[in-house]
Design a protein around this motif. Structure first.
Motif, PDB file in Angstrom:
ATOM      1  N   ALA A  14       0.834  -1.208   0.000  1.00 48.25           N
ATOM      2  CA  ALA A  14       0.000   0.000   0.000  1.00 48.25           C
ATOM      3  C   ALA A  14       0.866   1.254   0.000  1.00 48.25           C
ATOM      4  O   ALA A  14       0.554   2.233  -0.702  1.00 48.25           O
ATOM      5  N   ASN A  15       1.944   1.241   0.751  1.00 50.27           N
ATOM      6  CA  ASN A  15       2.871   2.370   0.770  1.00 50.27           C
ATOM      7  C   ASN A  15       3.440   2.622  -0.617  1.00 50.27           C
ATOM      8  O   ASN A  15       3.462   3.759  -1.094  1.00 50.27           O
ATOM      9  N   ALA A  16       3.898   1.572  -1.280  1.00 49.09           N
ATOM     10  CA  ALA A  16       4.489   1.723  -2.610  1.00 49.09           C
ATOM     11  C   ALA A  16       3.458   2.273  -3.605  1.00 49.09           C
ATOM     12  O   ALA A  16       3.781   3.140  -4.423  1.00 49.09           O
ATOM     13  N   CYS A  17       2.241   1.779  -3.515  1.00 49.11           N
ATOM     14  CA  CYS A  17       1.183   2.266  -4.408  1.00 49.11           C
ATOM     15  C   CYS A  17       0.877   3.734  -4.132  1.00 49.11           C
ATOM     16  O   CYS A  17       0.708   4.532  -5.067  1.00 49.11           O
ATOM     17  N   PHE A  70       8.432   6.817   5.657  1.00 52.72           N
ATOM     18  CA  PHE A  70       8.572   7.177   7.066  1.00 52.72           C
ATOM     19  C   PHE A  70       7.203   7.460   7.685  1.00 52.72           C
ATOM     20  O   PHE A  70       6.869   6.952   8.759  1.00 52.72           O
ATOM     21  N   ILE A  71       6.403   8.253   7.002  1.00 49.41           N
ATOM     22  CA  ILE A  71       5.050   8.547   7.484  1.00 49.41           C
ATOM     23  C   ILE A  71       4.213   7.274   7.502  1.00 49.41           C
ATOM     24  O   ILE A  71       3.469   7.015   8.459  1.00 49.41           O
ATOM     25  N   SER A  72       4.350   6.466   6.474  1.00 49.38           N
ATOM     26  CA  SER A  72       3.617   5.204   6.373  1.00 49.38           C
ATOM     27  C   SER A  72       3.946   4.261   7.531  1.00 49.38           C
ATOM     28  O   SER A  72       3.070   3.555   8.032  1.00 49.38           O
ATOM     29  N   PHE A  73       5.207   4.250   7.938  1.00 41.86           N
ATOM     30  CA  PHE A  73       5.611   3.366   9.045  1.00 41.86           C
ATOM     31  C   PHE A  73       4.828   3.678  10.316  1.00 41.86           C
ATOM     32  O   PHE A  73       4.352   2.780  11.001  1.00 41.86           O
ATOM     33  N   TRP A  74       4.683   4.948  10.628  1.00 40.39           N
ATOM     34  CA  TRP A  74       3.985   5.318  11.859  1.00 40.39           C
ATOM     35  C   TRP A  74       2.484   5.031  11.757  1.00 40.39           C
ATOM     36  O   TRP A  74       1.852   4.680  12.760  1.00 40.39           O
ATOM     37  N   CYS A  75       1.925   5.131  10.567  1.00 39.08           N
ATOM     38  CA  CYS A  75       0.528   4.727  10.366  1.00 39.08           C
ATOM     39  C   CYS A  75       0.399   3.210  10.544  1.00 39.08           C
ATOM     40  O   CYS A  75      -0.558   2.730  11.157  1.00 39.08           O
ATOM     41  N   TYR A  76       1.362   2.482  10.024  1.00 35.55           N
ATOM     42  CA  TYR A  76       1.407   1.016  10.163  1.00 35.55           C
ATOM     43  C   TYR A  76       1.493   0.611  11.635  1.00 35.55           C
ATOM     44  O   TYR A  76       0.780  -0.290  12.080  1.00 35.55           O
ATOM     45  N   VAL A  77       2.341   1.287  12.397  1.00 35.63           N
ATOM     46  CA  VAL A  77       2.460   0.998  13.833  1.00 35.63           C
ATOM     47  C   VAL A  77       1.128   1.242  14.522  1.00 35.63           C
ATOM     48  O   VAL A  77       0.656   0.410  15.316  1.00 35.63           O
ATOM     49  N   LEU A  78       0.505   2.358  14.226  1.00 38.95           N
ATOM     50  CA  LEU A  78      -0.785   2.701  14.835  1.00 38.95           C
ATOM     51  C   LEU A  78      -1.844   1.662  14.502  1.00 38.95           C
ATOM     52  O   LEU A  78      -2.576   1.204  15.394  1.00 38.95           O
ATOM     53  N   VAL A  79      -1.929   1.263  13.248  1.00 36.20           N
ATOM     54  CA  VAL A  79      -2.917   0.256  12.838  1.00 36.20           C
ATOM     55  C   VAL A  79      -2.653  -1.071  13.552  1.00 36.20           C
ATOM     56  O   VAL A  79      -3.585  -1.707  14.050  1.00 36.20           O
ATOM     57  N   CYS A  80      -1.406  -1.482  13.610  1.00 43.85           N
ATOM     58  CA  CYS A  80      -1.080  -2.760  14.270  1.00 43.85           C
ATOM     59  C   CYS A  80      -1.452  -2.724  15.745  1.00 43.85           C
ATOM     60  O   CYS A  80      -2.016  -3.683  16.273  1.00 43.85           O
ATOM     61  N   LYS A  81      -1.146  -1.627  16.403  1.00 45.23           N
ATOM     62  CA  LYS A  81      -1.445  -1.527  17.840  1.00 45.23           C
ATOM     63  C   LYS A  81      -2.948  -1.426  18.106  1.00 45.23           C
ATOM     64  O   LYS A  81      -3.457  -2.035  19.030  1.00 45.23           O
ATOM     65  N   VAL A  82      -3.663  -0.653  17.294  1.00 40.02           N
ATOM     66  CA  VAL A  82      -5.078  -0.389  17.545  1.00 40.02           C
ATOM     67  C   VAL A  82      -5.978  -1.473  16.948  1.00 40.02           C
ATOM     68  O   VAL A  82      -6.867  -1.981  17.626  1.00 40.02           O
ATOM     69  N   TYR A 106      12.216  -1.225  12.523  1.00 42.18           N
ATOM     70  CA  TYR A 106      12.067   0.077  11.867  1.00 42.18           C
ATOM     71  C   TYR A 106      12.995   0.171  10.655  1.00 42.18           C
ATOM     72  O   TYR A 106      12.580   0.565   9.563  1.00 42.18           O
ATOM     73  N   LEU A 107      14.249  -0.183  10.852  1.00 39.05           N
ATOM     74  CA  LEU A 107      15.225  -0.106   9.761  1.00 39.05           C
ATOM     75  C   LEU A 107      14.861  -1.041   8.613  1.00 39.05           C
ATOM     76  O   LEU A 107      14.989  -0.673   7.438  1.00 39.05           O
ATOM     77  N   VAL A 108      14.392  -2.233   8.943  1.00 42.22           N
ATOM     78  CA  VAL A 108      13.983  -3.187   7.903  1.00 42.22           C
ATOM     79  C   VAL A 108      12.775  -2.645   7.137  1.00 42.22           C
ATOM     80  O   VAL A 108      12.760  -2.632   5.908  1.00 42.22           O
ATOM     81  N   TYR A 109      11.759  -2.189   7.857  1.00 41.26           N
ATOM     82  CA  TYR A 109      10.549  -1.677   7.211  1.00 41.26           C
ATOM     83  C   TYR A 109      10.873  -0.482   6.321  1.00 41.26           C
ATOM     84  O   TYR A 109      10.435  -0.419   5.168  1.00 41.26           O
ATOM     85  N   ILE A 110      11.632   0.468   6.844  1.00 40.05           N
ATOM     86  CA  ILE A 110      11.962   1.673   6.086  1.00 40.05           C
ATOM     87  C   ILE A 110      12.806   1.323   4.862  1.00 40.05           C
ATOM     88  O   ILE A 110      12.571   1.843   3.764  1.00 40.05           O
ATOM     89  N   SER A 111      13.774   0.443   5.025  1.00 39.08           N
ATOM     90  CA  SER A 111      14.630   0.058   3.898  1.00 39.08           C
ATOM     91  C   SER A 111      13.839  -0.650   2.806  1.00 39.08           C
ATOM     92  O   SER A 111      13.924  -0.292   1.622  1.00 39.08           O
TER      93      SER A 111
END
Length: 130
Positions: A14-17, A70-82, A106-111
Motif C-alpha cells: 500500500a505504501n508503494a502504491c 517514514f510517514i507510512s511506518f507510523w501509520c502502520y504501527v498505529l494500525v497494528c497496535k489499535v 524500523y530499519l527493515v521496514y523503512i529500507s
C-alpha cells in the motif's frame, strides 16, 4: 504473528502504491500540481534553500519515497497496535531487547518500503522504446 506479517506485507505494498500515485500526481500539469501549485512550491523552496522540503517534496525520487515511507511506518504501527492489538515485541520482557528489536524492525521496514516504493516510481526493469 501471521496476521501481523500479513498486515506488514499489505502495508508495504500500500505504501508503494501511495508513493507512486502521489509522485505522479505532483508532476507538472497533474491534478495535485494544479490543485496545490506543487511545482511552484518546490521551486520557491528551492530558491529559499530549503533542501529537505525540495527533495522530500518530489525533486528527488529516493528522498520522496523515503519520506512517504517514514510517514507510512507510523501509520502502520498505529494500525497494528489499535486494530490487531499486537506489536512485534509483545512477548519480550527485556527492555534492551525490545528497543533493539524495534530499531531493527524500523530499519527493515523503512529500507524495504523505500526500495519497493522507489521501484514503483522508476521501474529499472522497464525497457526503453525507440
Amino acid at each position: 504473528m501471521l496476521t501481523f506479517l500479513l498486515y506488514t506485507i499489505v502495508a508495504l505494498i500500500a505504501n508503494a502504491c501511495l508513493v507512486r500515485i502521489l509522485y505522479i500526481s505532483i508532476q507538472p500539469g497533474k491534478w495535485l500540481d494544479k490543485l496545490l501549485n506543487w511545482q511552484q512550491r518546490l521551486q520557491k523552496w528551492d530558491l529559499q534553500g530549503k533542501t529537505f522540503l525540495v527533495k522530500a517534496g518530489g525533486y528527488c525520487e529516493l528522498c520522496f519515497s523515503h519520506f512517504i515511507t517514514f510517514i507510512s511506518f507510523w501509520c502502520y504501527v498505529l494500525v497494528c497496535k489499535v486494530v490487531i492489538g499486537f506489536w512485534l515485541t509483545a512477548g519480550i520482557d527485556n527492555i534492551f531487547l525490545k528497543v533493539a528489536v524495534n530499531i531493527i524492525w524500523y530499519l527493515v521496514y523503512i529500507s524495504v518500503g523505500t526500495n519497493i516504493a522507489l521501484f514503483f516510481i522508476s521501474n529499472p526493469l522497464k525497457t526503453k522504446q525507440n
